[in-house]
Design a protein around this motif. Structure first.
Motif, PDB file in Angstrom:
ATOM      1  N   VAL A  14       6.446   3.985  -6.597  1.00  0.00           N
ATOM      2  CA  VAL A  14       5.588   5.003  -7.207  1.00  0.00           C
ATOM      3  C   VAL A  14       4.141   4.712  -6.837  1.00  0.00           C
ATOM      4  N   CYS A  15       3.430   5.740  -6.349  1.00  0.00           N
ATOM      5  CA  CYS A  15       1.985   5.638  -6.128  1.00  0.00           C
ATOM      6  C   CYS A  15       1.269   6.290  -7.300  1.00  0.00           C
ATOM      7  N   HIS A  16       0.351   5.538  -7.935  1.00  0.00           N
ATOM      8  CA  HIS A  16      -0.349   6.063  -9.107  1.00  0.00           C
ATOM      9  C   HIS A  16      -1.577   6.868  -8.714  1.00  0.00           C
ATOM     10  N   SER A  17      -1.863   6.922  -7.426  1.00  0.00           N
ATOM     11  CA  SER A  17      -3.020   7.688  -6.953  1.00  0.00           C
ATOM     12  C   SER A  17      -2.584   9.087  -6.488  1.00  0.00           C
ATOM     13  N   CYS A  18      -1.654   9.160  -5.528  1.00  0.00           N
ATOM     14  CA  CYS A  18      -1.246  10.479  -5.015  1.00  0.00           C
ATOM     15  C   CYS A  18       0.090  10.948  -5.601  1.00  0.00           C
ATOM     16  N   GLU A  19       0.691  10.132  -6.461  1.00  0.00           N
ATOM     17  CA  GLU A  19       1.937  10.462  -7.156  1.00  0.00           C
ATOM     18  C   GLU A  19       3.159  10.560  -6.236  1.00  0.00           C
ATOM     19  N   TYR A  53       0.848  -1.196   0.000  1.00  0.00           N
ATOM     20  CA  TYR A  53       0.000   0.000   0.000  1.00  0.00           C
ATOM     21  C   TYR A  53       0.881   1.242   0.000  1.00  0.00           C
ATOM     22  N   CYS A  54       0.338   2.341  -0.509  1.00  0.00           N
ATOM     23  CA  CYS A  54       1.062   3.607  -0.459  1.00  0.00           C
ATOM     24  C   CYS A  54       1.102   4.101   0.996  1.00  0.00           C
ATOM     25  N   PRO A  55       2.302   4.419   1.523  1.00  0.00           N
ATOM     26  CA  PRO A  55       2.368   4.894   2.909  1.00  0.00           C
ATOM     27  C   PRO A  55       1.798   6.298   3.088  1.00  0.00           C
ATOM     28  N   ASN A  56       1.547   6.995   1.979  1.00  0.00           N
ATOM     29  CA  ASN A  56       0.991   8.342   2.066  1.00  0.00           C
ATOM     30  C   ASN A  56      -0.532   8.342   2.010  1.00  0.00           C
ATOM     31  N   CYS A  57      -1.127   7.632   0.997  1.00  0.00           N
ATOM     32  CA  CYS A  57      -2.588   7.705   0.825  1.00  0.00           C
ATOM     33  C   CYS A  57      -3.288   6.363   1.025  1.00  0.00           C
ATOM     34  N   GLY A  58      -2.534   5.268   1.134  1.00  0.00           N
ATOM     35  CA  GLY A  58      -3.146   3.985   1.468  1.00  0.00           C
ATOM     36  C   GLY A  58      -3.687   3.182   0.298  1.00  0.00           C
ATOM     37  N   THR A  59      -3.585   3.682  -0.918  1.00  0.00           N
ATOM     38  CA  THR A  59      -4.085   2.916  -2.053  1.00  0.00           C
ATOM     39  C   THR A  59      -3.174   1.714  -2.327  1.00  0.00           C
ATOM     40  N   ALA A  60      -3.744   0.701  -3.002  1.00  0.00           N
ATOM     41  CA  ALA A  60      -2.924  -0.442  -3.424  1.00  0.00           C
ATOM     42  C   ALA A  60      -2.438  -0.244  -4.860  1.00  0.00           C
TER      43      ALA A  60
HETATM   44 ZN   LIG Z   1      -0.398   7.383  -2.569  1.00  0.00          ZN
END
Ligand SMILES: [Zn+2]
Length: 171
Positions: free
Chosen positions: A24-29, A7-14
């Protein structure tokens, strides 16, 4: 179980990718780099011998190692050499006595997490008037070995095997 990021440690998305060096998080970048870590190793020389430690922990438990370790924040590589020799063997060597030899890339897996390091190899002459105080959590034993009697296969890490091979060839 191999551990990794799920999971993204910033926004929690998978919705993430983690290709080992780059997260790389594709949700919060969010982008986070797992950079190559600096580590040092010291070839301690006494006449025609060099000093090996015997590892007392994973990875490479029971294999030959050179004293050294990861460079701390805001530390020079020479300071790492000095600090690690003090911590692992209880000996103090002046900073200017460490001579840089070469670098070697290495893999270091710790508690199922793989790390990439760049090992900086130094040489120092062993101060003959010093006794060892071994850090037993990390080291089982120390062994002085003559350059022409070293079995490279007993050295745990590939980076240090190559460094010692280079050292034997050039000394
Ligand atoms: Zn994120």
């Amino acid at each position: 179980m191999k551990k990794s990021f799920h999971y993204c440690p910033n926004c929690g998305t998978a919705d993430i990718t983690f290709d080992f060096r780059k997260f790389v998080c594709h949700s919060c970048e969010m982008v986070y780099y797992q950079n190559v870590a600096t580590a040092t190793a010291v070839i301690l020389r006494r006449n025609d011998e060099i000093l090996f430690t015997v590892r007392n922990k994973e990875p490479e438990f029971g294999k030959l190692d050179l004293p050294g370790g990861f460079t701390d924040t805001d530390e020079t590589a020479e300071q790492t050499c000095q600090r690690e020799l003090k911590e692992e063997l209880g000996i103090e060597i002046p900073l200017e006595n460490f001579t840089y030899l070469l670098s070697q890339p290495n893999n270091y897996e710790y508690k199922t997490i793989p790390y990439k390091t760049c090992d900086l190899i130094y040489e120092a002459v062993f101060p003959t008037d010093k006794d060892f105080v071994i850090e037993e959590e990390e080291i089982q034993d120390v062994k002085w070995m003559k350059l022409n009697e070293i079995d490279l296969n007993q050295i745990g890490f590939v980076s240090l095997r190559k460094a010692v091979e280079y050292y034997i060839k050039n000394h």
